[in-house]
Scaffold this motif. Structure first.
Motif, PDB file in Angstrom:
ATOM      1  N   THR A  60       0.816  -1.239  -0.205  1.00 42.64           N
ATOM      2  CA  THR A  60      -0.175  -0.178   0.060  1.00 42.64           C
ATOM      3  C   THR A  60       0.744   1.415   0.040  1.00 42.64           C
ATOM      4  O   THR A  60       0.337   2.294   0.432  1.00 42.64           O
TER       5      THR A  60
ATOM      6  N   VAL B 262      -5.231  -0.118  -1.516  1.00 40.22           N
ATOM      7  CA  VAL B 262      -5.610  -1.342  -1.793  1.00 40.22           C
ATOM      8  C   VAL B 262      -6.930  -1.331  -2.984  1.00 40.22           C
ATOM      9  O   VAL B 262      -6.782  -2.347  -3.893  1.00 40.22           O
ATOM     10  N   GLU B 263      -7.771  -0.427  -2.723  1.00 40.74           N
ATOM     11  CA  GLU B 263      -8.994  -0.558  -3.596  1.00 40.74           C
ATOM     12  C   GLU B 263      -8.662  -0.191  -5.223  1.00 40.74           C
ATOM     13  O   GLU B 263      -9.131  -0.474  -6.166  1.00 40.74           O
TER      14      GLU B 263
ATOM     15  N   LEU C 215      -5.756  -1.248  -6.915  1.00 38.92           N
ATOM     16  CA  LEU C 215      -4.935  -2.362  -7.093  1.00 38.92           C
ATOM     17  C   LEU C 215      -5.717  -3.479  -7.777  1.00 38.92           C
ATOM     18  O   LEU C 215      -6.985  -3.619  -7.577  1.00 38.92           O
TER      19      LEU C 215
ATOM     20  N   GLY D 195      -7.372  -6.847  -8.526  1.00 34.87           N
ATOM     21  CA  GLY D 195      -8.198  -7.693  -7.505  1.00 34.87           C
ATOM     22  C   GLY D 195      -7.155  -8.912  -6.847  1.00 34.87           C
ATOM     23  O   GLY D 195      -7.284  -8.973  -5.881  1.00 34.87           O
TER      24      GLY D 195
ATOM     25  N   GLN E 174      -4.631  -7.317  -4.291  1.00 31.81           N
ATOM     26  CA  GLN E 174      -5.269  -6.868  -2.989  1.00 31.81           C
ATOM     27  C   GLN E 174      -4.807  -7.696  -1.987  1.00 31.81           C
ATOM     28  O   GLN E 174      -4.381  -6.962  -0.985  1.00 31.81           O
TER      29      GLN E 174
ATOM     30  N   GLN F  36      -2.184  -6.481   1.085  1.00 33.21           N
ATOM     31  CA  GLN F  36      -2.913  -6.315   2.405  1.00 33.21           C
ATOM     32  C   GLN F  36      -1.890  -7.212   3.465  1.00 33.21           C
ATOM     33  O   GLN F  36      -1.733  -6.601   4.703  1.00 33.21           O
TER      34      GLN F  36
ATOM     35  N   SER G 235      -7.671  -0.044   4.085  1.00 34.26           N
ATOM     36  CA  SER G 235      -7.947  -1.202   3.316  1.00 34.26           C
ATOM     37  C   SER G 235      -8.659  -2.316   3.974  1.00 34.26           C
ATOM     38  O   SER G 235      -9.065  -3.268   3.213  1.00 34.26           O
TER      39      SER G 235
END
Length: 270
Positions: A197, A202-203, A205, A207, A210, A214, A236
């Protein structure tokens, strides 16, 4: 006869003397070859200039308009990650050049050699961190918390750097091919830096990346530094984002114990 040729007296301070002697030798080499310092600062500076300065208006972070403050924690992580390769190469050269055999013939502890090596490299990396921080201030980064919290953030960065340096030591002890070491060190720096991050929430990146971002321990260190410095935080969700201290303690603690133990073991059998 050099300092390292003199048998160290068996006193309580002997291990400290041994560590300082090894660290001093490593730092003296920096004066003759300052390229190591350039190598660990150049990549973070390029990232900060390219993303934080040139492309800042093209990248939007939810809840923040100051992109340089958002990415600064990710940039300083690159100082530590970029130190893995040079440390590994230095250790490998010592092994190939017979210096490790010379150290093993001296009445000094095995761990003192590697600890002195990593402490010297930590000092070099902290100089690089100071340079990157100066440029960060120049480009607009600011800490919005008190002095102690700001200092705690940089102390956490120093702990992170010291831990990942042991990855470099183990890599240098395990591999004798300098090209392989350089490739692996560069790959680790890129993967753990950008699959975090550090530069995007995160959102933003893909899928499949992610969950990796994290649970990447680098992301937890970045999140903790942002909180300590009062910089924009990428929310995130999930256990790592809500409990960064726990993830940092477990991940970095485990990484340090495993890499330091294996490094000393390989050194004894080198």
């Amino acid at each position: 006869m050099t300092t390292l040729d003199v048998p160290t007296a068996q006193t309580p301070l002997a291990p400290v003397t041994e560590v300082l002697a090894i660290a001093g030798r490593r730092l003296r080499r920096l004066r003759r070859n300052p390229g190591r310092l350039v190598g660990i600062t150049l990549n973070p500076l390029i990232t900060m200039i390219a993303l934080g300065y040139l492309f800042s208006n093209a990248i939007q972070i939810p809840g923040s308009t100051n992109y340089i403050e958002f990415i600064f924690a990710g940039v300083v992580m690159q100082v530590g990650l970029a130190s893995i390769g040079p440390t590994a190469i230095a250790v490998a050269l010592d092994v190939q050049g017979g210096l490790v055999d010379r150290f093993r013939s001296l009445p000094i502890s095995r761990s003192a050699v590697l600890i002195g090596h990593t402490l010297a490299d930590l000092a070099i990396s902290l100089i690089g961190l100071a340079v990157v921080t100066a440029f960060g201030l120049l480009f607009g980064w600011r800490s919005h918390t008190g002095f102690l919290q700001t200092l705690a953030g940089f102390a956490l960065v120093a702990v992170f750097i010291f831990t990942v340096l042991w990855v470099g030591v183990l890599l240098g002890m395990a591999s004798k091919n300098l090209e392989t070491i350089e490739s692996v060190g560069g790959l680790v720096a890129v993967v753990f830096s950008f699959m975090s991050t550090g530069f995007l929430s995160v959102e933003k990146l893909p899928g499949w990346i992610q969950p990796i971002a994290q649970w990447n321990p680098v992301s937890s260190v970045i999140a903790a530094c942002r909180e300590l410095w009062g910089n924009p935080v990428a929310d995130s969700g999930g256990f790592p984002a809500e409990n960064p201290s726990t993830v940092i303690l477990v991940s970095l603690g485990t990484l340090f114990l495993v890499t330091s133990y294996l490094s000393v073991r390989r050194y004894r059998n080198a």
